[in-house]
Design a protein around this motif. Structure first.
Motif, PDB file in Angstrom:
ATOM      1  N   CYS A  64      -5.901   5.925  -1.303  1.00 53.08           N
ATOM      2  CA  CYS A  64      -6.153   4.548  -0.895  1.00 53.08           C
ATOM      3  C   CYS A  64      -6.200   3.611  -2.097  1.00 53.08           C
ATOM      4  O   CYS A  64      -6.676   3.971  -3.168  1.00 53.08           O
ATOM      5  N   CYS A  65      -5.703   2.413  -1.893  1.00 55.85           N
ATOM      6  CA  CYS A  65      -5.723   1.323  -2.879  1.00 55.85           C
ATOM      7  C   CYS A  65      -4.717   1.501  -4.009  1.00 55.85           C
ATOM      8  O   CYS A  65      -4.697   0.700  -4.937  1.00 55.85           O
ATOM      9  N   CYS A  66      -3.899   2.541  -3.937  1.00 51.87           N
ATOM     10  CA  CYS A  66      -2.797   2.649  -4.883  1.00 51.87           C
ATOM     11  C   CYS A  66      -1.667   1.762  -4.379  1.00 51.87           C
ATOM     12  O   CYS A  66      -1.510   1.564  -3.176  1.00 51.87           O
ATOM     13  N   GLY A  67      -0.879   1.213  -5.282  1.00 50.91           N
ATOM     14  CA  GLY A  67       0.186   0.299  -4.876  1.00 50.91           C
ATOM     15  C   GLY A  67       1.563   0.840  -5.202  1.00 50.91           C
ATOM     16  O   GLY A  67       1.796   1.356  -6.299  1.00 50.91           O
ATOM     17  N   LEU A  68       2.483   0.720  -4.250  1.00 47.16           N
ATOM     18  CA  LEU A  68       3.846   1.175  -4.471  1.00 47.16           C
ATOM     19  C   LEU A  68       4.510   0.404  -5.610  1.00 47.16           C
ATOM     20  O   LEU A  68       5.383   0.931  -6.301  1.00 47.16           O
ATOM     21  N   GLU A  69       4.060  -0.829  -5.822  1.00 50.21           N
ATOM     22  CA  GLU A  69       4.673  -1.657  -6.864  1.00 50.21           C
ATOM     23  C   GLU A  69       4.460  -1.091  -8.269  1.00 50.21           C
ATOM     24  O   GLU A  69       5.110  -1.530  -9.225  1.00 50.21           O
ATOM     25  N   PRO A 108       0.829  -1.204   0.000  1.00 52.53           N
ATOM     26  CA  PRO A 108       0.000   0.000   0.000  1.00 52.53           C
ATOM     27  C   PRO A 108       0.866   1.258   0.000  1.00 52.53           C
ATOM     28  O   PRO A 108       1.762   1.413   0.831  1.00 52.53           O
ATOM     29  N   GLY A 109       0.616   2.137  -0.940  1.00 54.61           N
ATOM     30  CA  GLY A 109       1.392   3.367  -1.022  1.00 54.61           C
ATOM     31  C   GLY A 109       1.551   3.807  -2.460  1.00 54.61           C
ATOM     32  O   GLY A 109       0.701   3.561  -3.304  1.00 54.61           O
ATOM     33  N   GLY A 110       2.650   4.450  -2.738  1.00 53.85           N
ATOM     34  CA  GLY A 110       2.901   4.974  -4.074  1.00 53.85           C
ATOM     35  C   GLY A 110       3.938   6.070  -3.985  1.00 53.85           C
ATOM     36  O   GLY A 110       4.641   6.211  -2.984  1.00 53.85           O
ATOM     37  N   LEU A 111       4.032   6.866  -5.032  1.00 55.53           N
ATOM     38  CA  LEU A 111       4.965   7.979  -5.012  1.00 55.53           C
ATOM     39  C   LEU A 111       4.289   9.216  -4.456  1.00 55.53           C
ATOM     40  O   LEU A 111       3.097   9.435  -4.657  1.00 55.53           O
ATOM     41  N   CYS A 112       5.051  10.008  -3.736  1.00 51.04           N
ATOM     42  CA  CYS A 112       4.556  11.314  -3.305  1.00 51.04           C
ATOM     43  C   CYS A 112       5.524  12.356  -3.832  1.00 51.04           C
ATOM     44  O   CYS A 112       6.727  12.105  -3.967  1.00 51.04           O
ATOM     45  N   VAL A 113       4.996  13.509  -4.156  1.00 50.26           N
ATOM     46  CA  VAL A 113       5.808  14.567  -4.738  1.00 50.26           C
ATOM     47  C   VAL A 113       5.506  15.877  -4.026  1.00 50.26           C
ATOM     48  O   VAL A 113       4.354  16.189  -3.743  1.00 50.26           O
ATOM     49  N   ARG A 114       6.560  16.620  -3.722  1.00 48.61           N
ATOM     50  CA  ARG A 114       6.428  17.883  -2.994  1.00 48.61           C
ATOM     51  C   ARG A 114       7.103  19.007  -3.775  1.00 48.61           C
ATOM     52  O   ARG A 114       8.205  18.839  -4.301  1.00 48.61           O
ATOM     53  N   ASP A 115       6.407  20.141  -3.838  1.00 47.08           N
ATOM     54  CA  ASP A 115       6.995  21.353  -4.389  1.00 47.08           C
ATOM     55  C   ASP A 115       7.800  21.999  -3.275  1.00 47.08           C
ATOM     56  O   ASP A 115       7.238  22.464  -2.277  1.00 47.08           O
ATOM     57  N   THR A 116       9.104  22.034  -3.414  1.00 42.97           N
ATOM     58  CA  THR A 116       9.955  22.520  -2.331  1.00 42.97           C
ATOM     59  C   THR A 116       9.861  24.030  -2.140  1.00 42.97           C
ATOM     60  O   THR A 116      10.332  24.557  -1.129  1.00 42.97           O
ATOM     61  N   VAL A 117       9.251  24.739  -3.097  1.00 45.26           N
ATOM     62  CA  VAL A 117       9.076  26.184  -2.970  1.00 45.26           C
ATOM     63  C   VAL A 117       7.749  26.511  -2.291  1.00 45.26           C
ATOM     64  O   VAL A 117       7.700  27.228  -1.288  1.00 45.26           O
ATOM     65  N   SER A 118       6.654  25.972  -2.826  1.00 49.37           N
ATOM     66  CA  SER A 118       5.328  26.283  -2.289  1.00 49.37           C
ATOM     67  C   SER A 118       4.940  25.397  -1.112  1.00 49.37           C
ATOM     68  O   SER A 118       4.048  25.737  -0.339  1.00 49.37           O
ATOM     69  N   HIS A 142      -7.799   6.695  -4.338  1.00 52.60           N
ATOM     70  CA  HIS A 142      -8.997   7.473  -4.021  1.00 52.60           C
ATOM     71  C   HIS A 142      -9.012   7.805  -2.529  1.00 52.60           C
ATOM     72  O   HIS A 142      -8.325   7.182  -1.715  1.00 52.60           O
ATOM     73  N   ASP A 143      -9.836   8.791  -2.197  1.00 53.91           N
ATOM     74  CA  ASP A 143      -9.986   9.222  -0.782  1.00 53.91           C
ATOM     75  C   ASP A 143      -8.655   9.525  -0.103  1.00 53.91           C
ATOM     76  O   ASP A 143      -8.358   8.901   0.912  1.00 53.91           O
ATOM     77  N   PRO A 144      -7.850  10.462  -0.577  1.00 56.42           N
ATOM     78  CA  PRO A 144      -8.093  11.402  -1.673  1.00 56.42           C
ATOM     79  C   PRO A 144      -7.853  10.779  -3.051  1.00 56.42           C
ATOM     80  O   PRO A 144      -7.276   9.691  -3.155  1.00 56.42           O
ATOM     81  N   SER A 145      -8.306  11.511  -4.066  1.00 50.90           N
ATOM     82  CA  SER A 145      -8.177  11.039  -5.446  1.00 50.90           C
ATOM     83  C   SER A 145      -7.343  12.035  -6.246  1.00 50.90           C
ATOM     84  O   SER A 145      -7.874  12.996  -6.812  1.00 50.90           O
ATOM     85  N   PRO A 146      -6.036  11.857  -6.269  1.00 54.14           N
ATOM     86  CA  PRO A 146      -5.194  12.796  -7.019  1.00 54.14           C
ATOM     87  C   PRO A 146      -5.594  12.869  -8.489  1.00 54.14           C
ATOM     88  O   PRO A 146      -6.021  11.875  -9.086  1.00 54.14           O
ATOM     89  N   ARG A 147      -5.467  14.058  -9.040  1.00 51.80           N
ATOM     90  CA  ARG A 147      -5.897  14.320 -10.411  1.00 51.80           C
ATOM     91  C   ARG A 147      -4.725  14.850 -11.221  1.00 51.80           C
ATOM     92  O   ARG A 147      -3.989  15.729 -10.765  1.00 51.80           O
TER      93      ARG A 147
END
Length: 206
Positions: A96-101, A78-88, A119-124
């Motif tokens: 949920c239900c996304c897979g790191l694999e 369970p998981g995935g990639l996360c991305v952060r804007d280092t400026v903002s 989903h929950d949240p559902s990135p777009r």
């Protein structure tokens, strides 16, 4: 960009030492994790794929759980990639239900692909020419998405994903040390299964 593992599966886990629960329930994988954090990651991975009934004798046997993980046809996490804007400071995590694999699917963004990020949240995801805009929530909403988006230049994606792969390789090295300590007979098989199912060491193509 980081590989993030959801750690709720490790709550109340007692078959081997794990780190205290994090408030956000997320563990960013890298070669800098503590031994207890590696134990948490292994508990999530093994427990998520083999959720044994508490009444099952194997539920109290670490070796049995790890052996079932090695013998599984395939494993997910369970998981995935996360991305952060280092400026903002804007942050987008998989829902949920996304897979790191499936982390390598981010390479397809360069070809205009739409990613399912949970989903929950559902990135777009929005494609804006040479830029990809990723909203933290609102994929299924007809109105404006919620939160501050992260914008990525398509040209930067390969480098970001190479960095993710490097962090995952670092984690894999720690997982090898962990397995050699906690399950010596299964160590090589565990690491091979983890490497294969999470697509860590294979060349990154895009």
């Amino acid at each position: 960009m980081d590989a993030a593992l959801e750690t709720y599966q490790a709550r109340d886990f007692a078959l081997w030492p794990v780190a205290p629960p994090r408030p956000d329930g997320v563990l960013l994988l890298s070669g800098g994790l503590s031994p207890l954090e590696v134990g948490t990651a292994m508990a999530v991975w093994a427990g998520y794929n083999h959720d044994l009934d508490p009444g099952d004798p194997r539920a109290a046997d670490a070796g049995a759980l790890l052996w079932r993980t090695v013998e599984a046809e395939c494993t997910i996490a369970p998981g995935g990639l996360c991305v952060r804007d280092t400026v903002s400071g804007a942050l987008v995590r998989s829902g949920c239900c996304c897979g790191l694999e499936t982390w390598r699917e981010w390479l397809d963004l360069a070809d205009g692909a739409e990613l399912w990020l949970g989903h929950d949240p559902s990135p777009r995801v929005e494609h804006l020419g040479s830029v990809v805009r990723i909203w933290p929530d609102g994929r299924d909403a007809a109105h404006t998405p919620v939160g501050r988006p992260v914008e990525l230049a398509v040209a930067e994606l390969p480098g970001l994903l190479e960095d993710v792969q490097g962090k995952l390789r670092g984690f894999l090295g720690l997982a090898r040390q962990w397995a050699e300590r906690h399950a010596p007979p299964l160590a090589r098989a565990l690491v091979d299964r983890l490497d294969t199912d999470w697509s860590i060491s294979a060349p990154l193509c895009g």
